[in-house]
Design an enzyme around this catalytic site. Sequence first.
Site, short mmCIF file in Angstrom:
data_model
loop_
_atom_site.label_atom_id
_atom_site.label_comp_id
_atom_site.label_asym_id
_atom_site.label_seq_id
_atom_site.Cartn_x
_atom_site.Cartn_y
_atom_site.Cartn_z
NE ARG A 129 1.19 -4.85 11.80
CZ ARG A 129 2.42 -5.05 11.16
NH1 ARG A 129 3.43 -5.82 11.94
NH2 ARG A 129 2.64 -4.42 10.10
CE LYS B 26 -2.12 -1.04 3.76
NZ LYS B 26 -1.70 -2.43 4.15
NE ARG C 196 -5.24 -0.56 10.25
CZ ARG C 196 -3.76 -0.53 9.59
NH1 ARG C 196 -3.88 0.66 9.18
NH2 ARG C 196 -2.96 -0.95 9.59
NE ARG D 127 7.06 -3.41 6.86
CZ ARG D 127 5.72 -3.29 6.57
NH1 ARG D 127 5.17 -2.50 5.61
NH2 ARG D 127 4.98 -3.78 7.49
NE ARG E 25 5.85 -1.12 10.44
CZ ARG E 25 4.86 -1.06 9.85
NH1 ARG E 25 4.82 -0.31 8.62
NH2 ARG E 25 3.92 -1.64 10.45
N1 LIG Z 1 -6.69 3.45 10.70
C1 LIG Z 1 -6.15 3.07 12.05
N2 LIG Z 1 -7.02 2.62 13.04
C2 LIG Z 1 -6.39 2.28 14.07
N3 LIG Z 1 -4.90 1.84 14.54
C3 LIG Z 1 -4.11 2.15 13.24
C4 LIG Z 1 -4.89 2.82 12.03
N4 LIG Z 1 -3.71 3.05 11.03
C5 LIG Z 1 -2.80 2.50 11.63
N5 LIG Z 1 -2.83 2.08 13.18
C6 LIG Z 1 -1.91 1.61 13.92
O1 LIG Z 1 -0.79 1.65 13.33
C7 LIG Z 1 0.00 0.28 13.22
C8 LIG Z 1 0.76 0.42 11.94
O2 LIG Z 1 -0.04 0.81 10.99
P1 LIG Z 1 0.55 0.68 9.33
O3 LIG Z 1 -0.66 0.77 8.53
O4 LIG Z 1 1.60 1.08 9.07
O5 LIG Z 1 0.83 -0.85 9.17
P2 LIG Z 1 0.47 -2.17 8.59
O6 LIG Z 1 -1.23 -2.42 9.06
O7 LIG Z 1 1.19 -3.18 8.93
O8 LIG Z 1 0.52 -1.99 6.96
P3 LIG Z 1 1.63 -1.69 6.05
O9 LIG Z 1 2.34 -3.19 5.93
O10 LIG Z 1 0.96 -1.58 4.95
O11 LIG Z 1 2.58 -0.73 6.41
C9 LIG Z 1 -1.38 -0.52 13.08
O12 LIG Z 1 -0.95 -1.74 13.55
C10 LIG Z 1 -2.24 0.04 14.13
O13 LIG Z 1 -1.83 -0.17 15.58
MG LIG Z 2 2.39 0.74 4.97
#
Ligand SMILES: Nc1ncnc2c1ncn2[C@@H]1O[C@H](COP(=O)(O)OP(=O)(O)OP(=O)(O)O)[C@@H](O)[C@H]1O
Ligand SMILES: [Mg+2]
Length: 187
Positions: free
Chosen positions: A144, A13, A88, A127, A133
């Site tokens: 997640r 994404k 989400r 990653r 991270r």
């Molecule tokens: N819309 C949201 N609502 C609630 N918590 C969120 C939201 N967006 C991000 N977070 C918090 O931030 C954390 C990291 O989000 P992020 O989108 O960067 O990672 P991801 O879900 O692993 O996706 P990606 O792999 O695309 O980076 C999530 O696990 C959550 O705790």
């Molecule tokens: Mg991301």
Amino acid sequence: MRLLIMGPQGVGKGTQAALLSKHYGIPAISTGDIFRYNLKNQTPLGKEAQAYIDKGELVPDELTNKIVKDRLAMDDAKNGWILDGYPRNASQVAALDAMLAELGTPLDAVVALTADHDVLMERMMKRAQIEGRSDDNPETIAKRLDVYAKETAPLLDTYKSRGVLHEFDGSGDIDAIQATIVAELGE
Ligand SMILES: Nc1ncnc2c1ncn2[C@@H]1O[C@H](COP(=O)(O)OP(=O)(O)OP(=O)(O)O)[C@@H](O)[C@H]1O
Ligand SMILES: [Mg+2]
């Protein structure tokens, strides 16, 4: 152009959002990036969000909705944006609907990326080594992906029924995926 980019963790994404941002000249807004910035700088918001992020849980909606609302009100977001990582869950969809109604701007399209579970796991482990991270460890990744399947994946049906969903295979070449998305959404 006002876009959402959706899909499971590791599907690309952020990568595609950055390219779409450049192509359409609109800011890419990632709630995950905003949280990570605040974690790194240990702001009050970062401190509040930390426990949830470390466990792979969603940060509470009130907090997340407010961040998005404030960000969409900024000057550079007047003519469009691409939201990555939001909404989400169903309550965030409702909150976004209310923000868009207030701003008087419709959502143009939802870009949904898909990939096999094995591809996602492999990308996230890679990653983890590169970016370090803290939430890219096997236990948190599994949590997640679970939250994604339960709370976020069903939202694709919501947007499908609204006629704005566009699905793409996220497992191929980065530039080829980008070209396919732009061809479908229009120049
Ligand atoms: N819309 C949201 N609502 C609630 N918590 C969120 C939201 N967006 C991000 N977070 C918090 O931030 C954390 C990291 O989000 P992020 O989108 O960067 O990672 P991801 O879900 O692993 O996706 P990606 O792999 O695309 O980076 C999530 O696990 C959550 O705790
Ligand atoms: Mg991301």
